[in-house]
Design an enzyme around this catalytic site. Structure first.
Site, PDB file in Angstrom:
ATOM      1  N   ASN A  92      -4.807  74.917 100.038  1.00 57.94           N
ATOM      2  CA  ASN A  92      -4.668  75.827  98.896  1.00 57.94           C
ATOM      3  C   ASN A  92      -3.799  75.107  97.870  1.00 57.94           C
ATOM      4  O   ASN A  92      -2.593  74.985  98.036  1.00 57.94           O
ATOM      5  CB  ASN A  92      -3.999  77.122  99.382  1.00 57.94           C
ATOM      6  CG  ASN A  92      -3.838  78.138  98.266  1.00 57.94           C
ATOM      7  OD1 ASN A  92      -4.149  77.857  97.099  1.00 57.94           O
ATOM      8  ND2 ASN A  92      -3.359  79.320  98.609  1.00 57.94           N
ATOM      9  N   ARG A  95      -9.379  76.527  99.107  1.00 58.79           N
ATOM     10  CA  ARG A  95      -9.370  77.796  98.382  1.00 58.79           C
ATOM     11  C   ARG A  95      -9.549  77.510  96.887  1.00 58.79           C
ATOM     12  O   ARG A  95      -8.820  76.715  96.303  1.00 58.79           O
ATOM     13  CB  ARG A  95      -8.039  78.502  98.605  1.00 58.79           C
ATOM     14  CG  ARG A  95      -7.975  79.780  97.801  1.00 58.79           C
ATOM     15  CD  ARG A  95      -6.589  80.357  97.778  1.00 58.79           C
ATOM     16  NE  ARG A  95      -6.606  81.556  96.955  1.00 58.79           N
ATOM     17  CZ  ARG A  95      -5.580  81.966  96.238  1.00 58.79           C
ATOM     18  NH1 ARG A  95      -4.457  81.282  96.211  1.00 58.79           N
ATOM     19  NH2 ARG A  95      -5.675  83.067  95.527  1.00 58.79           N
ATOM     20  N   HIS A 106      -8.713  88.060  95.451  1.00 57.17           N
ATOM     21  CA  HIS A 106      -8.346  88.316  96.853  1.00 57.17           C
ATOM     22  C   HIS A 106      -9.589  88.546  97.717  1.00 57.17           C
ATOM     23  O   HIS A 106      -9.534  89.240  98.745  1.00 57.17           O
ATOM     24  CB  HIS A 106      -7.458  89.581  97.015  1.00 57.17           C
ATOM     25  CG  HIS A 106      -6.132  89.523  96.331  1.00 57.17           C
ATOM     26  ND1 HIS A 106      -5.642  90.570  95.574  1.00 57.17           N
ATOM     27  CD2 HIS A 106      -5.179  88.566  96.307  1.00 57.17           C
ATOM     28  CE1 HIS A 106      -4.448  90.271  95.116  1.00 57.17           C
ATOM     29  NE2 HIS A 106      -4.144  89.051  95.541  1.00 57.17           N
ATOM     30  N   ARG A 114       3.208  92.123  87.573  1.00 55.03           N
ATOM     31  CA  ARG A 114       2.089  92.383  86.649  1.00 55.03           C
ATOM     32  C   ARG A 114       1.913  93.885  86.414  1.00 55.03           C
ATOM     33  O   ARG A 114       2.061  94.679  87.338  1.00 55.03           O
ATOM     34  CB  ARG A 114       0.780  91.822  87.221  1.00 55.03           C
ATOM     35  CG  ARG A 114       0.725  90.320  87.192  1.00 55.03           C
ATOM     36  CD  ARG A 114      -0.523  89.794  87.873  1.00 55.03           C
ATOM     37  NE  ARG A 114      -0.171  88.804  88.868  1.00 55.03           N
ATOM     38  CZ  ARG A 114      -0.929  88.457  89.908  1.00 55.03           C
ATOM     39  NH1 ARG A 114      -2.111  89.019  90.088  1.00 55.03           N
ATOM     40  NH2 ARG A 114      -0.524  87.545  90.750  1.00 55.03           N
ATOM     41  N   GLU A 155      -5.959  85.119 105.275  1.00 52.88           N
ATOM     42  CA  GLU A 155      -6.871  84.457 104.340  1.00 52.88           C
ATOM     43  C   GLU A 155      -7.227  83.051 104.798  1.00 52.88           C
ATOM     44  O   GLU A 155      -8.351  82.597 104.626  1.00 52.88           O
ATOM     45  CB  GLU A 155      -6.248  84.454 102.935  1.00 52.88           C
ATOM     46  CG  GLU A 155      -6.157  85.879 102.390  1.00 52.88           C
ATOM     47  CD  GLU A 155      -5.444  85.981 101.058  1.00 52.88           C
ATOM     48  OE1 GLU A 155      -6.099  85.833 100.026  1.00 52.88           O
ATOM     49  OE2 GLU A 155      -4.213  86.213 101.056  1.00 52.88           O
TER      50      GLU A 155
END
Ligand code: ADP
Length: 398
Positions: free
Chosen positions: A7, A91, A180, A241, A384
């Site tokens: 990643n 990823r 996601h 956010r 993940e």
């Protein structure tokens, strides 16, 4: 089978070597400050303490070399040579409309990832640098790209189109993509397994509540709606956010505070969410502590956060004409019983009944609703990296 999961960001690289036969992490770690003074290398092998050292990494190729050398080191390593690794899974945040599933990487795929990079300018270029470095240093291994957006590509236009002039979709592909995806896919599959149900025939809402947070409606194993949009800014209240706001707030703030559009976006991405609302922290543990100590703003923030999640669940109940399961996952979803309780407090109208004991105790996959609850409520720890490894393996014929 062993898959190396990578990643990669513009100055960092996270890695995990996963044994997919045992679902275990053989080794994992992180390269930070690549190309910046004081690069740091972290390594943790199963059953041993984490080690950390300052190593010069002038580019991602240096970082990948150190990862390979460490994994294959005679003393500290976990494999004898690269030959013991079956594949590398990368990823990639944005696959645009082009990628609806993971793919083996070739020159054409690299070009296509480049082509959608203006949709994720902060993420895709970093992933590409990592892919190129890994392919150069591990040329004999198959490399796969696994996209955060791919799982959501099954959404129909009624879910992904914004109500703006259609020409902007046609010219620039402005639409809801969702993120996601590996987590939503993994958690919805595990939910079906834990309930002992066939995924086809199941209507699940997955609440991925981490620093970034998103929620998705999954019907018969396919995503039919999700809360994040063109970028990961839309939807739920997050750590820093804002999630959904009236877009007119942007021009209002630009005028009042004499800011550029980019500066306001920066505020909405990095200084808003629960951090902006409380002024305390983006970390839920700090906010929960403050609320427990009587801080009213922290208390309101937790309730606003839960209410937004509950409103999306209500919306997805309408979009799917009912819900069979609600699954909580990621840092907050997995660990914060209080938030799960607050969300479920809104959902009595759907027939949700929480089992407080199961909600408050346990750390593994479990049902946390009472026997009579319809829909069932679950905690499903996301994974993940394992999902990326499994998707990668599906692509190689071994
Ligand atoms: P990321 O999106 O960075 O992967 P995570 O899924 O790790 O984020 O989630 C980070 C969030 O999870 C933080 O807000 C943190 O406070 C919260 N969190 C982690 N552990 C706990 C815990 N034991 N109790 C409550 N919140 C937790």
């Amino acid at each position: 089978m062993k898959v190396l999961v990578i990643n990669c960001g513009s100055s960092s690289l996270k890695y995990q070597l996963i044994d997919t036969d045992k679902d275990t992490v053989m080794a994992k770690g992180l390269c930070e400050r690549i190309g910046i003074d004081g690069s740091n290398f972290e390594y943790k092998r199963d059953g041993h303490d984490k080690t950390q050292k300052l190593v010069e990494m002038k580019d991602h190729k240096d970082a990948v070399s150190i990862v390979i050398n460490t994994l294959t080191d005679k003393e500290a390593g976990v494999v004898g040579s690269l030959d013991e690794i079956d594949a590398v899974g990368h990823r990639v945040v944005h696959g645009g409309e082009r990628f609806n599933k993971a793919v083996l990487i070739n020159d054409e795929v690299i070009k296509a990832i480049e082509d959608v990079s203006d949709l994720a300018p902060l993420h895709n270029p970093g992933a590409l640098i990592g892919i190129r470095a890994c392919m150069e240093l591990m040329p004999s291994l198959p490399h796969a790209a696994v996209f955060d957006t791919a799982f959501h590509q099954t959404m129909g236009p009624e879910a992904y189109l914004y109500a703006i002039p259609r020409e902007y979709y046609e010219k620039y592909k402005i639409r809801r993509y969702g993120f996601h995806g590996t987590s939503h896919a993994y958690v919805s599959e595990r939910t079906a397994k834990v309930l002992g149900r066939d995924i086809s025939g199941l209507k699940t809402v997955v609440c991925h509540l981490g620093n970034g947070a998103s929620i998705s409606a999954v019907k018969n194993g396919k995503c039919v709606d999700t809360s994040m949009g063109l970028t990961p800014l839309e939807g739920l209240i997050m750590g820093t956010r804002s999630g959904d706001i009236d877009p007119a707030v942007i021009t209002f703030l630009m005028r009042k505070e004499n800011l550029t559009g980019e500066q306001v976006l920066d505020i909405l991405n990095k200084k808003s969410g629960v951090l902006g609302m409380t002024g305390i922290s983006s970390d839920f543990r700090d906010i929960a502590k403050a609320a427990a100590e009587g801080n009213e703003t922290a208390e309101i923030t937790l309730e606003a956060y839960a209410r937004r999640v509950a409103k999306y669940i209500g919306a997805y109940a309408a979009a799917m004409n009912g819900i069979d399961a609600i699954a909580f996952t990621a840092g907050i979803g997995e660990n914060h019983a209080g938030i799960r309780k607050r969300v479920c407090n809104y959902l009595g109208f759907l027939g949700v009944e929480l089992d407080d004991d199961a909600n408050e105790n346990g750390s593994d996959e479990r049902v946390i609703s009472s026997g009579g609850s319809a829909p069932a409520v679950l905690v499903i720890p996301t994974n993940e990296e394992l999902s990326i490894a499994l998707q990668t393996l599906k692509l190689i014929d071994k």
